[in-house]
Design a protein around this motif. Structure first.
Motif, mmCIF file in Angstrom:
data_model
loop_
_atom_site.group_PDB
_atom_site.id
_atom_site.type_symbol
_atom_site.label_atom_id
_atom_site.label_comp_id
_atom_site.label_asym_id
_atom_site.label_seq_id
_atom_site.Cartn_x
_atom_site.Cartn_y
_atom_site.Cartn_z
ATOM 1 N N LYS B 71 0.816 -1.218 0.000
ATOM 2 C CA LYS B 71 0.000 0.000 0.000
ATOM 3 C C LYS B 71 0.852 1.273 0.000
ATOM 4 N N GLY B 72 2.132 1.148 -0.258
ATOM 5 C CA GLY B 72 2.982 2.321 -0.406
ATOM 6 C C GLY B 72 3.230 3.124 0.850
ATOM 7 N N VAL B 73 3.013 2.513 2.027
ATOM 8 C CA VAL B 73 3.249 3.252 3.269
ATOM 9 C C VAL B 73 4.257 2.475 4.123
ATOM 10 N N ASP B 74 3.765 1.626 5.036
ATOM 11 C CA ASP B 74 4.642 0.852 5.913
ATOM 12 C C ASP B 74 5.470 -0.145 5.120
ATOM 13 N N SER B 75 6.591 -0.528 5.719
ATOM 14 C CA SER B 75 7.450 -1.513 5.069
ATOM 15 C C SER B 75 7.973 -2.492 6.104
ATOM 16 N N THR B 76 8.241 -3.713 5.662
ATOM 17 C CA THR B 76 8.888 -4.706 6.523
ATOM 18 C C THR B 76 10.113 -5.257 5.823
ATOM 19 N N LEU B 77 11.129 -5.518 6.589
ATOM 20 C CA LEU B 77 12.355 -6.152 6.116
ATOM 21 C C LEU B 77 12.520 -7.446 6.899
ATOM 22 N N LYS B 78 12.750 -8.543 6.203
ATOM 23 C CA LYS B 78 12.868 -9.843 6.852
ATOM 24 C C LYS B 78 14.211 -10.492 6.531
ATOM 25 N N ILE B 79 14.719 -11.200 7.512
ATOM 26 C CA ILE B 79 15.944 -11.976 7.310
ATOM 27 C C ILE B 79 15.634 -13.413 7.710
ATOM 28 N N GLN B 80 15.887 -14.334 6.768
ATOM 29 C CA GLN B 80 15.620 -15.740 7.043
ATOM 30 C C GLN B 80 16.459 -16.623 6.145
ATOM 31 N N PRO B 81 17.399 -17.412 6.661
ATOM 32 C CA PRO B 81 17.829 -17.466 8.057
ATOM 33 C C PRO B 81 18.938 -16.453 8.341
ATOM 34 N N ALA B 82 19.053 -16.026 9.569
ATOM 35 C CA ALA B 82 20.062 -15.027 9.923
ATOM 36 C C ALA B 82 21.432 -15.675 10.085
ATOM 37 N N LYS B 83 22.464 -14.887 9.764
ATOM 38 C CA LYS B 83 23.847 -15.300 9.954
ATOM 39 C C LYS B 83 24.514 -14.345 10.943
ATOM 40 N N LEU B 84 25.640 -14.781 11.491
ATOM 41 C CA LEU B 84 26.346 -13.941 12.459
ATOM 42 C C LEU B 84 26.686 -12.572 11.870
ATOM 43 N N GLU B 85 27.057 -12.550 10.582
ATOM 44 C CA GLU B 85 27.479 -11.295 9.957
ATOM 45 C C GLU B 85 26.325 -10.332 9.703
ATOM 46 N N ASP B 86 25.096 -10.755 10.000
ATOM 47 C CA ASP B 86 23.947 -9.855 9.860
ATOM 48 C C ASP B 86 23.794 -8.942 11.071
ATOM 49 N N SER B 87 24.600 -9.159 12.096
ATOM 50 C CA SER B 87 24.551 -8.283 13.269
ATOM 51 C C SER B 87 24.892 -6.861 12.847
ATOM 52 N N ALA B 88 23.966 -5.955 13.068
ATOM 53 C CA ALA B 88 24.109 -4.582 12.598
ATOM 54 C C ALA B 88 22.903 -3.779 13.078
ATOM 55 N N VAL B 89 22.924 -2.489 12.770
ATOM 56 C CA VAL B 89 21.733 -1.662 12.967
ATOM 57 C C VAL B 89 21.050 -1.518 11.613
ATOM 58 N N TYR B 90 19.762 -1.762 11.581
ATOM 59 C CA TYR B 90 18.987 -1.641 10.350
ATOM 60 C C TYR B 90 18.178 -0.360 10.423
ATOM 61 N N LEU B 91 18.528 0.550 9.524
ATOM 62 C CA LEU B 91 17.919 1.880 9.499
ATOM 63 C C LEU B 91 16.913 1.984 8.360
ATOM 64 N N CYS B 92 15.813 2.600 8.665
ATOM 65 C CA CYS B 92 14.825 2.924 7.643
ATOM 66 C C CYS B 92 14.860 4.437 7.449
ATOM 67 N N ALA B 93 14.732 4.876 6.228
ATOM 68 C CA ALA B 93 14.691 6.312 5.941
ATOM 69 C C ALA B 93 13.597 6.578 4.925
ATOM 70 N N SER B 94 13.060 7.783 4.960
ATOM 71 C CA SER B 94 12.111 8.170 3.929
ATOM 72 C C SER B 94 12.493 9.548 3.407
ATOM 73 N N SER B 95 12.049 9.860 2.216
ATOM 74 C CA SER B 95 12.457 11.131 1.641
ATOM 75 C C SER B 95 11.352 11.751 0.806
ATOM 76 N N LEU B 96 11.521 13.053 0.630
ATOM 77 C CA LEU B 96 10.592 13.854 -0.143
ATOM 78 C C LEU B 96 11.416 14.647 -1.139
ATOM 79 N N ALA B 97 10.917 14.776 -2.352
ATOM 80 C CA ALA B 97 11.631 15.546 -3.363
ATOM 81 C C ALA B 97 11.548 17.032 -3.040
ATOM 82 N N VAL B 98 12.689 17.699 -3.156
ATOM 83 C CA VAL B 98 12.775 19.135 -2.915
ATOM 84 C C VAL B 98 13.473 19.764 -4.114
ATOM 85 N N VAL B 99 12.940 20.881 -4.612
ATOM 86 C CA VAL B 99 13.582 21.578 -5.723
ATOM 87 C C VAL B 99 14.439 22.694 -5.153
ATOM 88 N N SER B 100 15.719 22.642 -5.482
ATOM 89 C CA SER B 100 16.650 23.656 -4.998
ATOM 90 C C SER B 100 17.551 24.082 -6.147
#
Lengths: 112, 119
Positions: B71-100
Motif C-alpha cells: 500500500k505504499g506506506v509501511d514496510s517490513t524487512l525480513k531476514i531468514q535465516p540469519a547469519k552472524l554477519e547480519d549483526s548490525a543496525v537496520y535503518l529505515c529512511a524516507s524522503s521527499l523531493a525538494v527543488v533547490s
C-alpha cells in the motif's frame, strides 16, 4: 563508489574549529551531510548541489567543489553538542533512482 | 510532524532464526529506504522503494533478505535465516523531493533503527 572521508577522528576543545573532508573519484550530483550520535539515528544537516556552493547552519557550514568532487564541512567555535560521527552521503545522479553512498564517517569528540 | 518510526528497537536472535523489522515513514514521503549499518561504518543501502514499487534492490542479499512495502506506506524487512554477519543496525529512511536551484534533491530522514544481534 564509496566517498573517502578525512580525518577518521578528531578531538577538539570547546571553541576550537574543525574541517571534515569528503572526496569522491566519480562526478557528483549532490553531497549530503549527517551527524550521528552514539546509539541514535543519523540527523540531516544539509545538502550541497552546485560547484562552489556554500551553506551554513548556525556555526556549521559546508562547501562543495563540483570540479574536484570534494566537499568540506566546517565546524567553528565547537560546542560539546557537536560531538558525534559525521557522515557524507553522495549522489551521482538526480534522475531515476536517487541514492546516497555514505563514507565511513569522521568521529568528532569535543571536550571541555 | 512525526518522524520515521521503527520497531523493534533491539532484537537478539540465534543464527539460522528469522527476524522481521517494521518501518513507518514520514507521512507523504513516497520514497523509502532500508540501510544496514555495521559498527564503525556508514549506512549501506539495501533496498529502495518508490511508493510500493522497488526502485533498486541490487545490494539486497536476496537468498536471505526480503522486503515489501504494501500500500505504499509501511514496510517490513525480513531476514531468514540469519547469519552472524547480519549483526548490525537496520535503518529505515524516507524522503521527499525538494527543488533547490532548479535541481531536484531528496532529503532523507532516518528512523531510530533496529539493533540486531545474531548469536
Amino acid at each position: 563508489q564509496q566517498p573517502v572521508q578525512s580525518p577518521q577522528a578528531v578531538i577538539l576543545r570547546e571553541g576550537e574549529d574543525a574541517v571534515i573532508n569528503c572526496s569522491s573519484s566519480k562526478a557528483l550530483y549532490s553531497v549530503h551531510w549527517y551527524r550521528q550520535k552514539h546509539g541514535e539515528a543519523p540527523v540531516f544537516l544539509m545538502i550541497l548541489l552546485k560547484g562552489g556552493e556554500q551553506k551554513g547552519h548556525d556555526k556549521i557550514s559546508a562547501s562543495f567543489n563540483e570540479k574536484k568532487q570534494q566537499s568540506s564541512l566546517y565546524l567553528t567555535a565547537s560546542q560539546l553538542s557537536y560531538s558525534g560521527t559525521y557522515f557524507c552521503g553522495t549522489a551521482r545522479s538526480g534522475a531515476g533512482s536517487y541514492q546516497l553512498t555514505f563514507g565511513k564517517g569522521t568521529k568528532l569528540s569535543v571536550i571541555p | 510532524e512525526a518522524g520515521v518510526a521503527q520497531s523493534p528497537r533491539y532484537k537478539i536472535i540465534e543464527k539460522r532464526q528469522s527476524v522481521a523489522f517494521w518501518c513507518n515513514p514520514i507521512s507523504g514521503h513516497a520514497t523509502l529506504y532500508w540501510y544496514q549499518q555495521i559498527l564503525g561504518q556508514g549506512p549501506k543501502l539495501l533496498i529502495q522503494f518508490q511508493n510500493n514499487g522497488v526502485v533498486d534492490d541490487s545490494q539486497l542479499p536476496k537468498d536471505r533478505f526480503s522486503a515489501e512495502r504494501l500500500k505504499g506506506v509501511d514496510s517490513t524487512l525480513k531476514i531468514q535465516p540469519a547469519k552472524l554477519e547480519d549483526s548490525a543496525v537496520y535503518l529505515c529512511a524516507s524522503s521527499l523531493a525538494v527543488v533547490s536551484r532548479d535541481r531536484v534533491v531528496y532529503e532523507q530522514y532516518f528512523g531510530p533503527g533496529t539493533r540486531l544481534t545474531v548469536t
